[in-house]
Design an enzyme around this catalytic site. Structure first.
Site, PDB file in Angstrom:
ATOM      1  N   LEU A  44       0.944  -1.172   0.040  1.00 39.60           N
ATOM      2  CA  LEU A  44       0.009  -0.131  -0.025  1.00 39.60           C
ATOM      3  C   LEU A  44       0.850   1.164   0.011  1.00 39.60           C
ATOM      4  CD1 LEU A  44      -2.783  -0.987   2.707  1.00 39.60           C
ATOM      5  CD2 LEU A  44      -3.177  -0.687   0.353  1.00 39.60           C
ATOM      6  N   ASP A  45       0.485   2.246  -0.686  1.00 41.14           N
ATOM      7  CA  ASP A  45       1.457   3.548  -0.696  1.00 41.14           C
ATOM      8  C   ASP A  45       1.322   3.997   0.929  1.00 41.14           C
ATOM      9  OD1 ASP A  45       1.466   3.474  -3.538  1.00 41.14           O
ATOM     10  OD2 ASP A  45      -0.318   4.699  -3.551  1.00 41.14           O
ATOM     11  N   PHE A  46       2.565   4.838   0.951  1.00 46.65           N
ATOM     12  CA  PHE A  46       2.835   5.422   2.056  1.00 46.65           C
ATOM     13  C   PHE A  46       1.616   6.280   2.839  1.00 46.65           C
ATOM     14  CE2 PHE A  46       4.797   9.037   4.505  1.00 46.65           C
ATOM     15  CZ  PHE A  46       5.526   8.525   5.545  1.00 46.65           C
TER      16      PHE A  46
END
Length: 77
Positions: A44-46
């Site tokens: 998942l993105d930051f």
């Protein structure tokens, strides 16, 4: 000896990298799930939050993350 797969479901918070090692100064899933040998299956993105699966089973990581398997991964935006 038979290898027993380990699996942890982790609700990744916003502002955490979904990898074991990352940029200095940025928190990673390793800081929240301190079990060696467990790696995220996918990412998942930051700047997002949600379910991350950590496992020591390479075949499971491959099955979840590889586009060839076309595993549905719904997202709410």
């Amino acid at each position: 000896m038979t290898h027993v797969p380990r699996l942890i479901l982790f609700n990744k918070p916003y502002g955490v990298l979904s990898e074991r090692a990352g940029d200095p100064g940025k928190p990673t899933v390793a800081e929240y799930v301190p079990f060696p040998g467990l790696d995220p299956a996918g990412r998942l993105d930051f700047d997002s939050e949600g379910l991350v699966i950590l496992t020591n089973a390479g075949w499971l990581q491959h099955r979840i993350a590889h586009p060839r398997h076309k595993l549905p991964k719904p997202y709410w935006v």
